[in-house]
Design a protein around this motif. Structure first.
Motif, PDB file in Angstrom:
ATOM      1  N   SER A 165       0.908  -1.165  -0.058  1.00  0.00           N
ATOM      2  CA  SER A 165       0.150   0.135   0.030  1.00  0.00           C
ATOM      3  C   SER A 165       0.726   1.227  -0.079  1.00  0.00           C
ATOM      4  N   LYS A 166       2.180   1.291   0.408  1.00  0.00           N
ATOM      5  CA  LYS A 166       2.915   2.370   0.553  1.00  0.00           C
ATOM      6  C   LYS A 166       3.391   2.684  -0.996  1.00  0.00           C
ATOM      7  N   GLY A 167       3.474   1.743  -2.207  1.00  0.00           N
ATOM      8  CA  GLY A 167       3.683   2.046  -3.374  1.00  0.00           C
ATOM      9  C   GLY A 167       4.963   2.402  -3.643  1.00  0.00           C
ATOM     10  N   VAL A 168       6.215   1.876  -2.717  1.00  0.00           N
ATOM     11  CA  VAL A 168       7.517   2.178  -3.046  1.00  0.00           C
ATOM     12  C   VAL A 168       8.315   1.112  -3.327  1.00  0.00           C
ATOM     13  N   CYS A 169       7.908  -0.154  -3.037  1.00  0.00           N
ATOM     14  CA  CYS A 169       8.845  -1.363  -3.564  1.00  0.00           C
ATOM     15  C   CYS A 169       8.242  -1.897  -5.060  1.00  0.00           C
ATOM     16  N   THR A 170       9.228  -2.421  -5.687  1.00  0.00           N
ATOM     17  CA  THR A 170       8.985  -2.984  -7.123  1.00  0.00           C
ATOM     18  C   THR A 170       8.198  -4.176  -7.011  1.00  0.00           C
ATOM     19  N   GLU A 171       8.596  -5.174  -6.080  1.00  0.00           N
ATOM     20  CA  GLU A 171       7.698  -6.260  -5.616  1.00  0.00           C
ATOM     21  C   GLU A 171       7.761  -6.605  -4.373  1.00  0.00           C
ATOM     22  N   VAL A 172       6.609  -7.223  -3.816  1.00  0.00           N
ATOM     23  CA  VAL A 172       6.515  -7.781  -2.577  1.00  0.00           C
ATOM     24  C   VAL A 172       6.173  -9.308  -2.770  1.00  0.00           C
ATOM     25  N   TRP A 173       6.900 -10.226  -1.990  1.00  0.00           N
ATOM     26  CA  TRP A 173       6.615 -11.372  -2.288  1.00  0.00           C
ATOM     27  C   TRP A 173       6.766 -12.184  -0.850  1.00  0.00           C
ATOM     28  N   GLN A 174       5.990 -13.151  -0.504  1.00  0.00           N
ATOM     29  CA  GLN A 174       5.929 -13.772   0.957  1.00  0.00           C
ATOM     30  C   GLN A 174       6.108 -15.192   0.678  1.00  0.00           C
ATOM     31  N   LEU A 175       6.880 -15.915   1.846  1.00  0.00           N
ATOM     32  CA  LEU A 175       7.122 -17.231   1.734  1.00  0.00           C
ATOM     33  C   LEU A 175       5.935 -17.928   2.278  1.00  0.00           C
ATOM     34  N   HIS A 176       5.278 -18.857   1.330  1.00  0.00           N
ATOM     35  CA  HIS A 176       3.913 -19.662   1.714  1.00  0.00           C
ATOM     36  C   HIS A 176       4.262 -20.506   2.748  1.00  0.00           C
ATOM     37  N   GLY A 177       3.479 -20.472   3.795  1.00  0.00           N
ATOM     38  CA  GLY A 177       3.697 -21.503   5.019  1.00  0.00           C
ATOM     39  C   GLY A 177       4.503 -21.188   5.936  1.00  0.00           C
ATOM     40  N   GLY A 178       5.358 -20.036   5.499  1.00  0.00           N
ATOM     41  CA  GLY A 178       6.392 -19.448   6.567  1.00  0.00           C
ATOM     42  C   GLY A 178       7.482 -20.392   6.831  1.00  0.00           C
ATOM     43  N   ILE A 179       8.339 -19.976   7.696  1.00  0.00           N
ATOM     44  CA  ILE A 179       9.526 -20.957   8.068  1.00  0.00           C
ATOM     45  C   ILE A 179       9.392 -22.407   8.481  1.00  0.00           C
ATOM     46  N   HIS A 180       7.974 -22.362   9.113  1.00  0.00           N
ATOM     47  CA  HIS A 180       7.543 -23.965   9.553  1.00  0.00           C
ATOM     48  C   HIS A 180       7.381 -24.642   8.271  1.00  0.00           C
ATOM     49  N   ARG A 181       6.825 -24.399   7.001  1.00  0.00           N
ATOM     50  CA  ARG A 181       6.722 -25.168   5.819  1.00  0.00           C
ATOM     51  C   ARG A 181       8.231 -25.331   5.195  1.00  0.00           C
ATOM     52  N   TYR A 182       9.069 -24.397   5.405  1.00  0.00           N
ATOM     53  CA  TYR A 182      10.285 -23.981   4.569  1.00  0.00           C
ATOM     54  C   TYR A 182      11.198 -25.320   5.293  1.00  0.00           C
ATOM     55  N   LEU A 183      11.118 -25.300   6.464  1.00  0.00           N
ATOM     56  CA  LEU A 183      12.006 -26.358   7.345  1.00  0.00           C
ATOM     57  C   LEU A 183      11.505 -27.642   7.001  1.00  0.00           C
ATOM     58  N   ASP A 184      10.438 -28.079   6.722  1.00  0.00           N
ATOM     59  CA  ASP A 184       9.838 -29.164   6.496  1.00  0.00           C
ATOM     60  C   ASP A 184      10.444 -29.746   4.982  1.00  0.00           C
ATOM     61  N   VAL A 185      10.781 -28.763   4.159  1.00  0.00           N
ATOM     62  CA  VAL A 185      11.351 -29.215   2.964  1.00  0.00           C
ATOM     63  C   VAL A 185      13.052 -29.131   2.858  1.00  0.00           C
ATOM     64  N   PHE A 186      13.302 -28.025   3.606  1.00  0.00           N
ATOM     65  CA  PHE A 186      14.844 -27.814   3.692  1.00  0.00           C
ATOM     66  C   PHE A 186      15.313 -27.669   5.168  1.00  0.00           C
ATOM     67  N   PRO A 187      15.384 -28.809   5.907  1.00  0.00           N
ATOM     68  CA  PRO A 187      15.937 -28.768   7.332  1.00  0.00           C
ATOM     69  C   PRO A 187      17.176 -28.137   7.558  1.00  0.00           C
ATOM     70  N   ASN A 188      17.938 -28.204   6.634  1.00  0.00           N
ATOM     71  CA  ASN A 188      19.463 -27.570   6.637  1.00  0.00           C
ATOM     72  C   ASN A 188      19.378 -26.726   5.633  1.00  0.00           C
ATOM     73  N   GLY A 189      18.676 -25.784   5.290  1.00  0.00           N
ATOM     74  CA  GLY A 189      18.759 -24.752   4.416  1.00  0.00           C
ATOM     75  C   GLY A 189      19.290 -23.468   4.823  1.00  0.00           C
ATOM     76  N   PHE A 190      18.906 -22.463   4.198  1.00  0.00           N
ATOM     77  CA  PHE A 190      19.322 -21.235   4.766  1.00  0.00           C
ATOM     78  C   PHE A 190      18.966 -20.440   5.811  1.00  0.00           C
ATOM     79  N   PHE A 191      17.955 -21.120   6.486  1.00  0.00           N
ATOM     80  CA  PHE A 191      17.333 -20.819   7.755  1.00  0.00           C
ATOM     81  C   PHE A 191      18.319 -21.288   9.155  1.00  0.00           C
ATOM     82  N   CYS A 192      18.860 -20.348   9.747  1.00  0.00           N
ATOM     83  CA  CYS A 192      19.964 -20.828  10.712  1.00  0.00           C
ATOM     84  C   CYS A 192      19.185 -20.800  12.314  1.00  0.00           C
ATOM     85  N   GLY A 193      19.558 -21.680  12.899  1.00  0.00           N
ATOM     86  CA  GLY A 193      19.000 -21.662  14.498  1.00  0.00           C
ATOM     87  C   GLY A 193      17.707 -22.326  14.544  1.00  0.00           C
TER      88      GLY A 193
END
Length: 519
Positions: free
Chosen positions: A367-395
């Motif tokens: 709504s601020k109209g300043v970004c070229t694009e805004v994307w979001q991770l579907h399912g959040g970190i929780h779903r990402y760790l299901d697929v990539f337990p040793n991915g780019f998420f640390c801790g």
């Protein structure tokens, strides 16, 4: 004024008009809060707890008079000796049903409502709740839904496996137009208690958001029932994130109705989930982060944004991400406004725990109209760790229950508040009344470093009070924190450590992602 008239009528006529008396008593029974022995401990309604029956009666008679009156009218119509089984005339009036086991008399068996008649008669509460639901907007529940028994699909014989020790915690949300969240609350309370679940569920006109714990079988039945509830029929099993746990992960069951599913602090009508940014699957997000880490840094480089609070990102975050130093999600709009230059002409990739905060956060940022694009991770970190337990998420991934965090890898990025030793297990401040989280390693805990600040240490075992009120979310030490920080030019990227990145890259080569876990 009309509402008050109805309320007065109910209070005066409750004892002489059987339909009102029955509707009133059964409505109150839905608000009962039993203790561990199953006895009545009190009643909860509209965010208040009532210990005396007279107080809850007065509250219901004054505040929910219209709903009770509607229930009474429906019950009166159902007992009007109609011959058609649950049919509808011009005003959608529910009529009584007849079945063989009732020998032609008016029948209110829950099984008859669903077309499955048997000899076991259910309490008339089930009928009353159907009246409650039928009194809401037609977009929520139709007579066909009542006929199919979707409001109470779970009978006691479905609960044969509730005592198994193996448990699970479900994390879920679903945005939709929910005409009457109060009706959905009654249903959720009854459903969770029936299945022995604990946890927290938020309902609003924009949908449902919750996390509950219980046995594996109870969780399965809960998912099936929730996906069958008419307003939530768009949900799938993929909307429920699962992790090891159970009822012990929550102190109690709390179901409430709020203005927002997640507290951004802005009216949902002004910043709607319907204007959220598009999704990236975990695989797509992983590829985007890999390109981001390899790209040259600059003011126009893609921005990886953590939409969570500082205490969450302290123990776990994506490599190369900007982690706002805010303690509440409701501060996020102010953070964006104060750091608007950070987002100008940039492509933003945002993430949070399960995805719900990104829905509204991405809508606000767009709504601020300043970004070229805004994307979001579907399912959040929780779903990402299901697929990539040793991915780019640390801790570790912070969770809002008694576990505080769940882990998918062995990396520790948090540190003890006292000795700076690597540590990422939170505990509550030991000062009575304080609710601050403390990172203190085992050695420091042994030495007595179990409080959040010097102020709490000085209070010792005395009750922590400010102006006569117990400290809850904030302690005096939070006053020294800057509410919303101003980010450095280009944004902070605390974990762009080349050695850590190399370790992650090598780890991912030996551990392929679990693509099937997202199907």
């Amino acid at each position: 004024m009309e509402r008050n008239k109805i309320g007065n009528h109910i209070r005066i006529k409750r004892k002489s008009f059987p339909h009102v008396r029955l509707a009133f008593s059964q409505f109150v029974s839905t608000l009962r809060q039993p203790n561990v022995d199953g006895e009545t401990e009190g009643w909860m309604c509209c965010g208040q707890t009532f210990s005396r029956r007279s107080d809850i009666n007065k509250h219901v008679g004054t505040t929910h008079a219209a709903t009770v009156a509607t229930c009474a009218l429906k019950l009166g119509q159902m007992q009007g000796h109609q011959t058609d089984p649950i049919s509808s005339d011009g005003d959608n009036t529910i009529k009584s049903a007849h079945c063989g086991c009732c020998h032609g008399h008016d029948c209110y068996h829950s099984s008859c409502f669903s077309g499955r008649c048997n000899e076991s008669q259910k309490p008339l509460f089930w009928t009353v709740e159907r009246c409650l639901v039928n009194s809401c907007d037609a977009t929520d529940t139709s007579l066909d839904d009542l006929r199919s028994g979707l409001l109470h699909p779970l009978l006691p014989d479905s609960l044969h496996d509730m005592t198994r020790k193996e448990g699970v915690v479900l994390l879920f949300y679903y945005y939709c137009d929910l005409a009457d969240p109060w009706v959905a609350k009654l249903w959720q309370v009854n459903l969770c208690k029936h299945l022995g679940l604990t946890g927290k569920v938020r309902l609003a006109t924009e949908g449902i958001n919750g996390t509950v714990g219980g046995s594996v079988e109870a969780a399965r039945l809960y998912m099936e029932a929730t996906m069958a509830y008419p307003p939530f029929r768009g949900m799938t099993s993929q909307d429920f994130k699962r992790s090891a746990g159970g009822t012990e992960c929550f102190q109690e069951l709390r179901v409430g109705v709020y203005q927002e599913l997640v507290p951004l602090g802005i009216d949902p009508c002004l910043v709607s989930y319907k204007d959220a940014g598009p999704y990236l699957t975990p695989v797509e997000f992983h590829e985007e982060v890999a390109r981001l880490l390899e790209a040259p840094k600059g003011s126009n480089a893609p921005l990886l944004l953590d939409c969570r609070n500082f205490y969450e990102s302290m123990i776990g975050r994506f490599l190369g991400s900007v982690t706002p130093n805010i303690r509440k999600f409701s501060y996020f709009p102010e953070y964006v406004e104060k750091n608007l230059v950070l987002f100008c002409s940039r492509r933003v990739l945002m993430y949070c725990t399960g995805g719900i905060r990104c829905e509204r956060a991405s809508a606000f940022l767009r709504s601020k109209g300043v970004c070229t694009e805004v994307w979001q991770l579907h399912g959040g970190i929780h779903r990402y760790l299901d697929v990539f337990p040793n991915g780019f998420f640390c801790g570790k991934l912070f969770v809002f229950d008694e576990r505080y965090a769940i882990a998918s890898n062995e990396r520790v990025i948090g540190a003890c508040n006292h000795c700076a030793k690597p540590w990422d297990q939170y505990n509550l401040c030991t000062t009575p009344g304080c609710r601050q989280l403390v990172l203190a390693c085992t050695s420091c805990q042994t030495e007595g470093h179990t409080v959040c600040c010097r102020v709490c240490r000085a209070k010792g075992a005395s009750q922590a009070l400010i102006n006569g009120e117990h400290l809850r979310e904030e302690c005096e030490c939070t006053k020294s924190r800057e509410r919303v920080p101003l980010e450095a030019e280009g944004g902070t990227s605390l974990w762009s450590d080349e050695i850590l990145l190399k370790q992650i890259t090598e780890s991912m080569k030996s551990t392929p992602f679990k693509e099937d876990s997202f199907k």
